[in-house]
Design an enzyme around this catalytic site. Structure first.
Site, mmCIF file in Angstrom:
data_model
loop_
_atom_site.group_PDB
_atom_site.id
_atom_site.type_symbol
_atom_site.label_atom_id
_atom_site.label_comp_id
_atom_site.label_asym_id
_atom_site.label_seq_id
_atom_site.Cartn_x
_atom_site.Cartn_y
_atom_site.Cartn_z
ATOM 1 C CG HIS A 47 -5.788 -5.940 -9.999
ATOM 2 N ND1 HIS A 47 -4.671 -6.706 -10.417
ATOM 3 C CD2 HIS A 47 -5.380 -4.820 -9.895
ATOM 4 C CE1 HIS A 47 -3.680 -5.914 -10.418
ATOM 5 N NE2 HIS A 47 -4.162 -4.815 -10.060
ATOM 6 C CD GLU A 48 -7.305 -1.525 -9.546
ATOM 7 O OE1 GLU A 48 -6.595 -1.010 -8.432
ATOM 8 O OE2 GLU A 48 -6.732 -1.827 -10.256
ATOM 9 C CG HIS A 104 -3.603 -2.692 -5.596
ATOM 10 N ND1 HIS A 104 -2.419 -2.879 -5.616
ATOM 11 C CD2 HIS A 104 -3.912 -2.527 -6.960
ATOM 12 C CE1 HIS A 104 -1.790 -3.139 -6.866
ATOM 13 N NE2 HIS A 104 -2.873 -2.882 -7.730
ATOM 14 C CG HIS A 139 -0.571 -4.202 0.023
ATOM 15 N ND1 HIS A 139 0.408 -4.294 -1.145
ATOM 16 C CD2 HIS A 139 0.164 -5.054 1.165
ATOM 17 C CE1 HIS A 139 1.347 -4.563 -0.615
ATOM 18 N NE2 HIS A 139 1.523 -4.853 0.634
#
Ligand SMILES: [Zn+2]
Length: 679
Positions: free
Chosen positions: A468-469, A472, A475
Site C-alpha cells: 500500500h505505502e 503512494h 505516485h
C-alpha cells in the site's frame, strides 16, 4: 576557520537533492524556519508591490517559485518529527505549527495577491495557453477563494476568529479524549479473567498496571475505535462487556473530559464559517473542493452501500448466534469473539502460520520491487553511501527501464520509540519541471525489530501495508508535472488513497506471490491452499466491517450538514437518529467511532471527509477489474496506468484523468462485489 553555513539555506548538492542529513543539526532548524518565513513574505510582497499588470508569469508562476527555503526545512523537519522525534522536535513543532498556519493565512488572505490571481483567472483565456497552466490558475483561484480571500475586512476578521476558536476547541477535544481514554482503561484483578490472551499480551497488561502503581493487577488500555482487538480472544464475557462499555463511555460521562458541549460548539462554528464563506453547511464547503463536489453525491454513494451492508451484518449475526448457542443472547461485545470462532471453523485460516513465508527483505525486493519492475520496467539499486536521517532508513535509487534516473526511495521499516504509530509516505523532494527537482520519497512502517541475527518476518497485514505505502511512493516517483503544486500525491483527499489501494492487488497476484513468499529457512513456496483459504475468506465479516465504517462516515456527514441556524442540544439522540435514518441503527454493530471519540472528524482533519476511504475504493476496485480484464501484470498495463494516471498527479481534474485511463467513469459494481454487497 570557515563559517558554518546552515544546510537549509541553499539547495542540496547531493544526488537527487537529497537533504544533507549528515550536516543537519538541531540548531539549524529554527533559523531556517525564520529565514523561510521572511523570504516567502518578501517574495509575495515583490509580486504585489509592482505596478505591472498581473500576468500568469509574474503572479502565479512567481508564487509557485516562492518559499523554497521554507519548504526545504519544513519537509525535513516534519519527516523527523514523525519518524525520529525528540524533545527538541516536540518543542519546536509546538512553536512552529501555529506560526505556519498564520504564515499561510497571511498569504491567502492578502488582498493584493488575491486581486492579481483573480485578474489572471478572469483573463485566463487570453493569458494562459497550456492545460496544466490553466488548471494551476483555476486551482489557485479556487483555493484562495475558499480560504476567504474574497471576503471584506470585517468578515476576514470574523473568519480569523472562527479559525482560532476552532483550533483551540479541536485541541481541547483531543486532550479530553486522550485523558478519558487513559482514565477508562480497564483494571483486571485476576489473571484468570484474561483467559484467551497470549503470554505477551498478559505481561503487557501487568506492565501497564505496574506503571500506574497497580502492582499485581492487569490494565487493559483502550484503543481509538469502538472495538478492542482483545475482544476477539477474551473468553470472559463479563470482561468483554466492561471493555466495550468503557470504550463507548469516552467523552459522555460528564466532568472535565466530557466532549459533548465541545462537539456542539465545533459543529455550530463550522456551520457558521461555512455560511460566511457562502455555503449551506460545512460538508458543502469541504466537498466543494474534493472530487465528490457535493454532500448529496457523498450521501448517494454511502446510501447505496448502507442497506446491503446492514442486511449482510444481520445474516452474519445469525451465524454468530448459532455459534454462540441458545444460552447467550449475542451483544455487541460478543461479535469479534464469535466471529473468530466461525472464521476458524469455516475457513481454517491461521494468518500466523504465514509469517515464515514473509521475510521482509524478500517481500521488498522479490515482491514489492518485482511487481513494479514487471509493470513499469523500473529498477532499484541500494545506495549505501547516501545517508538518510536514521541508520534504519535505507536509500534506493530508482531508474527507468532505459536507465533514466527517476529519484530516490527511502524505506524505513522498523518501529522505534521516536516514531509515531501507523504507516505513511511523505516526500522530501517533489518533482517539478519548473524548479528542476527530482523526487525523493520516504515510506515508514512500524514493524517490530527482531533480535540481532534473527530474520524480520512480516505479518500478513504488514505485507499489505508495504504494498500500500509503496503505491503512494510510485505516485510520487512517477510525477511528470511542470508545477510543484501538482506533484504525485498532491491530489484531493478523497482521491489520494486510490493509487495506493490499487498497488495492494499485487500482494496476492499469483506470479508475484510465488516470487516472494518462500519459507525463510527452506526456501519452499507458500502452500497454495493457504492462499486459497485467505481468498475464500475475503468477504467474511464484511457486512459488519462495512456497516461500522459507514456508520462513522455517515455520522461525520450528518454533523456537518447542519446549518448555522440549527439548534442541536443532545448529542446522543442526534447520533441515534442519524444512524437509524440510514438503517445503521443495529445495536450489535455500533459505528467504528461514536461522536464523542471521533478524533478524525473533531480533531484530526477528516471533518466531513471520513467518507474518503470508501470513495477512493470505488476507483480502486474498478481499476483492479480493469487490470484483470487486460492480462494483469504487464508492461503495457503498467505504462497506461503510469502515464495517464500516476504521472499526472494533481495537474488535471482527477476524474478526467481516471476517464482517460479507464475509458469511462468508474462504476460501483466491482466494489459491491468485493465487499459482498450485490443485490
Ligand atoms: Zn494510504
Amino acid at each position: 576557520m570557515a563559517e558554518i553555513v546552515n544546510p537549509f539555506f541553499e539547495p542540496s548538492t547531493l544526488p537527487y537533492q537529497l537533504p544533507p542529513f549528515a550536516d543537519i543539526r538541531d540548531e539549524h532548524f529554527r533559523p531556517a524556519f525564520e529565514r523561510g518565513f521572511e523570504e516567502q513574505l518578501a517574495e509575495v510582497h515583490a509580486i504585489t508591490a509592482g505596478d505591472d499588470a498581473p500576468t500568469f508569469e509574474n503572479t502565479v508562476v512567481a508564487l509557485e517559485r516562492s518559499g523554497q527555503t521554507l519548504l526545504r526545512v519544513a519537509e525535513v523537519f516534519f519527516n523527523q518529527s514523525s519518524s525520529d522525534s525528540s524533545d527538541f522536535t516536540n518543542t519546536l513543532e509546538e512553536e512552529i505549527a501555529p506560526r505556519l498556519a498564520a504564515h499561510e493565512d497571511a498569504i491567502r488572505l492578502d488582498p493584493g495577491l488575491y486581486g492579481r490571481i483573480k485578474a489572471v483567472y478572469d483573463q485566463r483565456d487570453t493569458l494562459v495557453h497550456d492545460a496544466e497552466s490553466r488548471y494551476l490558475v483555476e486551482r489557485y483561484y479556487a483555493e484562495f477563494t475558499l480560504a476567504g480571500a474574497a471576503l471584506g475586512d470585517a468578515d476576514k476578521q470574523r473568519l480569523r476568529e472562527y479559525n482560532q476558536k476552532l483550533s483551540s476547541l479541536t485541541t481541547r477535544f483531543e486532550k479530553n479524549l486522550l485523558a478519558d481514554t487513559n482514565d477508562l482503561a480497564v483494571v483486571v484483578d485476576d489473571a484468570s479473567e484474561l483467559d484467551g490472551l497470549d503470554a505477551g499480551e498478559i505481561s503487557a497488561a501487568a506492565q501497564a498496571a505496574a506503571e500506574r502503581g497497580l502492582d499485581g493487577k492487569y490494565l487493559i488500555t483502550l484503543v481509538l475505535p469502538t472495538g478492542h482487538p482483545y475482544l476477539a480472544g477474551l473468553t470472559s464475557r463479563d470482561l468483554r462487556e466492561r471493555i466495550m462499555t468503557a470504550s463507548r463511555a469516552r467523552g459522555i460521562r460528564g466532568g472535565d473530559n466530557d466532549n459533548r458541549e465541545l462537539v456542539l460548539e465545533i459543529t455550530r462554528l463550522r456551520a457558521a464559517r461555512a455560511r460566511l464563506l457562502g455555503f449551506d453547511n460545512h460538508a458543502a464547503y469541504v466537498t466543494a473542493d474534493q472530487t465528490a463536489k457535493t454532500p448529496q453525491a457523498v450521501a448517494a454513494m454511502l446510501g447505496r452501500l448502507a442497506p446491503a451492508a446492514a442486511r449482510n451484518a444481520v445474516a452474519e449475526q445469525a451465524d454468530l448466534q448459532k455459534q454462540a448457542g441458545d444460552l447467550v443472547e449475542l451483544a455487541a461485545w460478543d461479535w469479534p469473539f464469535y466471529t473468530e470462532k466461525v472464521r476458524k471453523a469455516t475457513y481454517d485460516v491461521d494468518t500466523a502460520a504465514m509469517r515464515p513465508y514473509f521475510e521482509a527483505e524478500r517481500v521488498l525486493r522479490d515482491g514489492v520491487f518485482f511487481a513494479a519492475t514487471r509493470l513499469y520496467g523500473i529498477t532499484f539499486t541500494e545506495r549505501d553511501e547516501l545517508v538518510a536521517y536514521h541508520p534504519d532508513a535505507r536509500v534506493f535509487e530508482v531508474a527507468d527501464e532505459d536507465g533514466t534516473p527517476l529519484g530516490l526511495y527511502i524505506n524505513d521499516l522498523y518501529t522505534r520509540d521516536s516514531k509515531r504509530g501507523g504507516a505513511w509516505m511523505n516526500p522530501l523532494i517533489s518533482q517539478s519541471r519548473l524548479l528542476g527537482t527530482p523526487t525523493v520519497v520516504v515510506n515508514n512502517l512500524n514493524v517490530p525489530k527482531p533480535a540481532t541475527g534473527e530474520p524480520t518476518l512480516l505479518t500478513y497485514d504488514e505485507v499489505g501495508t508495504l504494498f500500500h505505502e509503496f503505491g503512494h511512493a510510485l505516485h510520487g516517483l512517477f510525477a511528470q508535472v511542470t508545477y510543484p503544486k501538482f506533484a504525485g500525491t498532491n491530489v484531493f483527499r478523497d482521491f489520494v488513497e486510490f493509487p495506493s489501494q490499487v498497488n495492494e492487488m499485487w500482494m496476492l497476484w499469483p506470479e508475484v506471490l510465488a516470487n516472494y513468499a518462500r519459507h525463510y529457512l527452506t526456501g519452499e513456496p507458500m502452500p497454495r491452499e493457504l492462499v486459497d483459504r485467505i481468498e475464500a475468506s475475503k468477504a467474511f465479516n464484511e457486512g459488519f466491517k462495512t456497516s461500522e465504517y459507514l456508520g462513522a462516515a455517515l455520522l461525520d456527514q450528518a454533523w456537518h450538514r447542519i446549518s448555522a441556524d440549527d439548534d442541536i442540544r443532545d448529542v446522543e439522540s442526534f447520533e441515534a437518529n442519524a444512524l437509524a435514518e440510514v438503517g445503521l441503527g443495529n445495536p450489535l454493530v455500533p459505528p467504528r467511532y461514536a461522536t464523542t471519540y471521533f478524533a478524525h472528524t473533531f480533531s484530526g482533519g477528516y471533518d466531513a471527509g471520513y467518507y474518503s476511504y470508501i470513495w477512493s475504493e470505488v476507483l480502486d476496485a474498478d481499476t483492479v477489474e480493469w487490470f484483470r480484464e487486460n492480462g494483469g501484470l504487464t508492461r503495457e498495463n503498467g505504462d497506461r496506468f503510469r502515464s495517464r494516471l500516476l504521472g499526472v498527479g494533481g495537474s488535471k481534474d482527477p476524474l478526467e484523468a481516471y476517464r482517460d485511463f479507464r475509458g469511462r467513469d468508474a462504476v460501483i459494481e466491482p466494489l459491491l462485489k468485493r465487499r459482498g454487497l450485490e443485490a
